[in-house]
Design a protein around this motif. Structure first.
Motif, PDB file in Angstrom:
ATOM      1  N   GLN A  60     -13.818 -63.979 -23.470  1.00 39.28           N
ATOM      2  CA  GLN A  60     -13.042 -65.218 -23.336  1.00 39.28           C
ATOM      3  C   GLN A  60     -13.287 -65.840 -21.972  1.00 39.28           C
ATOM      4  N   GLN A  61     -13.286 -64.997 -20.924  1.00 36.53           N
ATOM      5  CA  GLN A  61     -13.472 -65.498 -19.566  1.00 36.53           C
ATOM      6  C   GLN A  61     -14.866 -66.095 -19.391  1.00 36.53           C
ATOM      7  N   GLN A  62     -15.892 -65.432 -19.924  1.00 36.49           N
ATOM      8  CA  GLN A  62     -17.254 -65.959 -19.823  1.00 36.49           C
ATOM      9  C   GLN A  62     -17.360 -67.299 -20.532  1.00 36.49           C
ATOM     10  N   LEU A  63     -16.719 -67.411 -21.684  1.00 34.24           N
ATOM     11  CA  LEU A  63     -16.728 -68.669 -22.431  1.00 34.24           C
ATOM     12  C   LEU A  63     -16.000 -69.763 -21.648  1.00 34.24           C
ATOM     13  N   ALA A  64     -14.851 -69.434 -21.084  1.00 30.23           N
ATOM     14  CA  ALA A  64     -14.098 -70.403 -20.283  1.00 30.23           C
ATOM     15  C   ALA A  64     -14.923 -70.847 -19.077  1.00 30.23           C
ATOM     16  N   ASP A  65     -15.573 -69.911 -18.409  1.00 27.98           N
ATOM     17  CA  ASP A  65     -16.412 -70.247 -17.251  1.00 27.98           C
ATOM     18  C   ASP A  65     -17.576 -71.143 -17.661  1.00 27.98           C
ATOM     19  N   ALA A  66     -18.224 -70.808 -18.781  1.00 30.91           N
ATOM     20  CA  ALA A  66     -19.379 -71.589 -19.245  1.00 30.91           C
ATOM     21  C   ALA A  66     -18.983 -73.023 -19.584  1.00 30.91           C
ATOM     22  N   LEU A  67     -17.766 -73.194 -20.093  1.00 32.91           N
ATOM     23  CA  LEU A  67     -17.304 -74.526 -20.487  1.00 32.91           C
ATOM     24  C   LEU A  67     -16.536 -75.229 -19.368  1.00 32.91           C
ATOM     25  N   VAL A  73      -6.331 -72.345 -21.097  1.00 28.20           N
ATOM     26  CA  VAL A  73      -6.727 -73.335 -22.108  1.00 28.20           C
ATOM     27  C   VAL A  73      -7.621 -72.668 -23.145  1.00 28.20           C
ATOM     28  N   MET A  74      -8.567 -71.843 -22.670  1.00 27.20           N
ATOM     29  CA  MET A  74      -9.454 -71.142 -23.590  1.00 27.20           C
ATOM     30  C   MET A  74      -8.669 -70.232 -24.523  1.00 27.20           C
ATOM     31  N   VAL A  75      -7.661 -69.544 -24.001  1.00 28.36           N
ATOM     32  CA  VAL A  75      -6.828 -68.679 -24.839  1.00 28.36           C
ATOM     33  C   VAL A  75      -6.185 -69.506 -25.947  1.00 28.36           C
ATOM     34  N   GLY A  76      -5.650 -70.675 -25.619  1.00 26.46           N
ATOM     35  CA  GLY A  76      -5.027 -71.536 -26.623  1.00 26.46           C
ATOM     36  C   GLY A  76      -6.005 -72.020 -27.674  1.00 26.46           C
ATOM     37  N   LEU A  77      -7.190 -72.420 -27.229  1.00 25.85           N
ATOM     38  CA  LEU A  77      -8.214 -72.868 -28.175  1.00 25.85           C
ATOM     39  C   LEU A  77      -8.629 -71.729 -29.107  1.00 25.85           C
ATOM     40  N   LEU A  78      -8.843 -70.559 -28.540  1.00 23.65           N
ATOM     41  CA  LEU A  78      -9.261 -69.416 -29.353  1.00 23.65           C
ATOM     42  C   LEU A  78      -8.136 -68.939 -30.267  1.00 23.65           C
ATOM     43  N   ARG A  97     -11.176 -54.187 -20.730  1.00 23.50           N
ATOM     44  CA  ARG A  97     -10.068 -55.124 -20.508  1.00 23.50           C
ATOM     45  C   ARG A  97     -10.308 -56.474 -21.167  1.00 23.50           C
ATOM     46  N   ALA A  98     -11.531 -56.721 -21.601  1.00 24.04           N
ATOM     47  CA  ALA A  98     -11.904 -58.045 -22.108  1.00 24.04           C
ATOM     48  C   ALA A  98     -12.068 -58.042 -23.626  1.00 24.04           C
ATOM     49  N   HIS A  99     -11.977 -59.234 -24.191  1.00 21.65           N
ATOM     50  CA  HIS A  99     -12.241 -59.429 -25.618  1.00 21.65           C
ATOM     51  C   HIS A  99     -13.548 -60.196 -25.781  1.00 21.65           C
ATOM     52  N   ALA A 100     -14.376 -59.725 -26.706  1.00 26.55           N
ATOM     53  CA  ALA A 100     -15.596 -60.450 -27.072  1.00 26.55           C
ATOM     54  C   ALA A 100     -15.254 -61.365 -28.243  1.00 26.55           C
ATOM     55  N   ILE A 101     -15.791 -62.573 -28.210  1.00 24.31           N
ATOM     56  CA  ILE A 101     -15.484 -63.565 -29.243  1.00 24.31           C
ATOM     57  C   ILE A 101     -16.631 -63.613 -30.245  1.00 24.31           C
ATOM     58  N   GLU A 159     -10.200 -79.699 -21.219  1.00 27.14           N
ATOM     59  CA  GLU A 159      -9.145 -79.066 -20.403  1.00 27.14           C
ATOM     60  C   GLU A 159      -7.755 -79.525 -20.835  1.00 27.14           C
ATOM     61  N   THR A 160      -7.644 -80.751 -21.332  1.00 24.88           N
ATOM     62  CA  THR A 160      -6.339 -81.265 -21.746  1.00 24.88           C
ATOM     63  C   THR A 160      -6.164 -81.239 -23.257  1.00 24.88           C
ATOM     64  N   ALA A 161      -7.169 -80.746 -23.992  1.00 27.69           N
ATOM     65  CA  ALA A 161      -7.090 -80.753 -25.450  1.00 27.69           C
ATOM     66  C   ALA A 161      -5.993 -79.837 -25.970  1.00 27.69           C
ATOM     67  N   VAL A 162      -5.771 -78.737 -25.294  1.00 24.34           N
ATOM     68  CA  VAL A 162      -4.739 -77.782 -25.699  1.00 24.34           C
ATOM     69  C   VAL A 162      -3.956 -77.391 -24.463  1.00 24.34           C
ATOM     70  N   ARG A 163      -2.687 -77.540 -24.514  1.00 24.09           N
ATOM     71  CA  ARG A 163      -1.837 -77.116 -23.411  1.00 24.09           C
ATOM     72  C   ARG A 163      -1.715 -75.597 -23.448  1.00 24.09           C
ATOM     73  N   PRO A 164      -1.697 -74.942 -22.306  1.00 26.07           N
ATOM     74  CA  PRO A 164      -1.521 -73.490 -22.301  1.00 26.07           C
ATOM     75  C   PRO A 164      -0.294 -73.100 -23.122  1.00 26.07           C
ATOM     76  N   GLY A 165      -0.484 -72.119 -23.998  1.00 24.92           N
ATOM     77  CA  GLY A 165       0.612 -71.643 -24.835  1.00 24.92           C
ATOM     78  C   GLY A 165       0.758 -72.404 -26.131  1.00 24.92           C
ATOM     79  N   SER A 166      -0.030 -73.461 -26.323  1.00 23.03           N
ATOM     80  CA  SER A 166       0.061 -74.249 -27.539  1.00 23.03           C
ATOM     81  C   SER A 166      -1.071 -73.890 -28.467  1.00 23.03           C
ATOM     82  N   ALA A 167      -0.796 -73.833 -29.747  1.00 22.56           N
ATOM     83  CA  ALA A 167      -1.844 -73.560 -30.717  1.00 22.56           C
ATOM     84  C   ALA A 167      -2.409 -74.846 -31.289  1.00 22.56           C
ATOM     85  N   ALA A 168      -1.819 -75.980 -30.961  1.00 22.56           N
ATOM     86  CA  ALA A 168      -2.284 -77.243 -31.515  1.00 22.56           C
ATOM     87  C   ALA A 168      -3.388 -77.817 -30.642  1.00 22.56           C
TER      88      ALA A 168
END
Length: 174
Positions: A60-67, A73-78, A97-101, A159-168
């Motif tokens: 998740q972190q690598q994906l967030a960094d790449a984007l 935000v990445m957690v919410g999107l995923l 400690r990490a999750h692979a997507i 970055e603003t597409a999904v608010r942290p904690g939101s699934a929408a």
């Protein structure tokens, strides 16, 4: 003394690149979202799924960094994609400690249809241009996007597409 090279103050909106890009961007975003809706995804889902497909197994972190988005935000999107059955998190083989997507089978079936929708939509949007004009437009837009600091293939509104904690997720794109 007047500056003859300055654009006239009353220049119509239809002669302003910023207005035309905004007008077309709004139209393209709205129609692309409408075209993807029957597949149950929004443009930001499509973009993120494409990135996951190209780098499956990243954390998740690598994906967030790449984007270039915040990890929350990445957690919410995923979370949203996981709830839709399109991605799954697995323990990362190199970091407990990490999750692979990973894409699910449903995502692998969905992506070819979504790419077809995207290709058809692009063909319709660019129908007024021949192949050389299309190539020139894409090259010019890539140069402009690069000059503004936008990373290739990443929508600045992510970055603003999904608010942290939101699934929408919004339909603004990725």
């Amino acid at each position: 003394m007047s500056d003859d090279s300055a654009p006239p103050a009353d220049r119509p909106l239809a002669d302003r690149a910023n207005f035309l890009l905004s007008q077309l961007g709004f139209h393209v975003a709205q129609t692309f979202a409408a075209r993807l809706a029957p597949l149950g995804i929004a443009p930001n889902h499509f973009g993120l799924l494409m990135h996951v497909e190209r780098g499956e197994g990243r954390s998740q972190q690598q994906l967030a960094d790449a984007l270039g988005v915040h990890r929350k935000v990445m957690v919410g999107l995923l979370d949203d994609l996981e709830q839709r059955g399109l991605v799954e998190r697995r323990r990362h083989p190199g970091d407990r400690r990490a999750h692979a997507i990973h894409l699910t089978g449903a995502a692998r079936q969905l992506l070819p249809r979504a790419r077809e929708v995207a290709d058809q939509h692009e063909d319709e949007v660019l129908a007024a241009l021949d192949a050389d004009e299309r190539a020139a437009l894409i090259a010019a837009l890539q140069r402009i996007a690069g000059d503004t600091g936008n990373p290739p293939g990443v929508h600045p509104g992510l970055e603003t597409a999904v608010r942290p904690g939101s699934a929408a997720a919004s339909g603004e794109g990725l």
